[in-house]
Design a protein around this motif. Sequence first.
Motif, short mmCIF file in Angstrom:
data_model
loop_
_atom_site.label_atom_id
_atom_site.label_comp_id
_atom_site.label_asym_id
_atom_site.label_seq_id
_atom_site.Cartn_x
_atom_site.Cartn_y
_atom_site.Cartn_z
N ALA A 49 10.07 7.39 1.13
CA ALA A 49 8.61 7.19 1.09
C ALA A 49 8.30 5.72 1.28
CB ALA A 49 8.04 7.68 -0.24
N ALA A 50 7.08 5.46 1.74
CA ALA A 50 6.64 4.08 1.95
C ALA A 50 5.16 3.96 1.64
CB ALA A 50 6.92 3.64 3.38
N ILE A 51 4.76 2.73 1.32
CA ILE A 51 3.37 2.47 0.99
C ILE A 51 2.98 1.09 1.51
CG2 ILE A 51 3.93 1.52 -1.30
CD1 ILE A 51 1.38 3.00 -2.32
N SER A 52 1.78 0.99 2.04
CA SER A 52 1.31 -0.29 2.56
C SER A 52 0.99 -1.25 1.41
CB SER A 52 0.07 -0.08 3.42
OG SER A 52 -0.97 0.53 2.65
N TRP A 53 0.71 -2.48 1.73
CA TRP A 53 0.54 -3.49 0.70
C TRP A 53 -0.59 -3.18 -0.26
CZ3 TRP A 53 -3.44 -6.73 -0.68
CH2 TRP A 53 -4.56 -6.73 0.17
N ASP A 54 -1.64 -2.52 0.24
CA ASP A 54 -2.78 -2.24 -0.61
C ASP A 54 -2.83 -0.80 -1.09
OD1 ASP A 54 -5.31 -1.87 2.03
OD2 ASP A 54 -3.29 -1.05 1.80
N GLY A 55 -1.82 -0.03 -0.73
CA GLY A 55 -1.79 1.37 -1.14
C GLY A 55 -2.64 2.28 -0.27
N GLY A 56 -3.24 1.74 0.77
CA GLY A 56 -4.13 2.54 1.60
C GLY A 56 -3.42 3.50 2.53
N SER A 57 -2.15 3.23 2.81
CA SER A 57 -1.36 4.10 3.69
C SER A 57 -0.06 4.46 3.00
CB SER A 57 -1.05 3.40 5.01
OG SER A 57 -2.22 3.09 5.72
N THR A 58 0.30 5.72 3.13
CA THR A 58 1.59 6.19 2.61
C THR A 58 2.26 7.06 3.66
OG1 THR A 58 0.58 8.12 1.55
CG2 THR A 58 0.86 6.14 0.20
N ASP A 59 3.55 7.19 3.52
CA ASP A 59 4.33 8.00 4.45
C ASP A 59 5.50 8.61 3.68
OD1 ASP A 59 6.30 7.43 7.48
OD2 ASP A 59 5.15 9.19 6.83
N TYR A 60 5.90 9.80 4.08
CA TYR A 60 6.98 10.50 3.39
C TYR A 60 7.94 11.14 4.37
CZ TYR A 60 3.81 10.13 -0.60
OH TYR A 60 2.99 9.65 -1.58
#
Length: 127
Positions: A49-60
Amino acid sequence: QVQLVESGGGLVQHGGSLRLSCAASGRTFSSKARGWFRQAPGKAREFVAAISWDGGSTDYADSVKGRFTISRDNAKNTVYLQMNSLKPEDTADYYCAADSRRFRSATYDRANDYNYWGQGTQVTVSS
């Protein structure tokens, strides 16, 4: 000294839940994209999983979609991975990672995109 420290791993039964945490030292980590990877015995490290610096984008990864949730608390410089409905195939060492670049809105699913890594925390799911 830049440091990422994972915690929260352990032994859980099939269908159970765990929450992993990754605390970062250094004030700029709140502005960096973060990710979770895992490595099972005898297998290559894989994206979770990943998350952008501000939490606005995620990926799994497809294998964890709908079961795992990544989140972050920038005030605490901490990223979390909530893992529900765990399966034996989720058994692995879990590593958190951080990008060296700041304020990136994207998420990254390749290990080469990350420059900082934690030491890992073990997750074992019994059948």
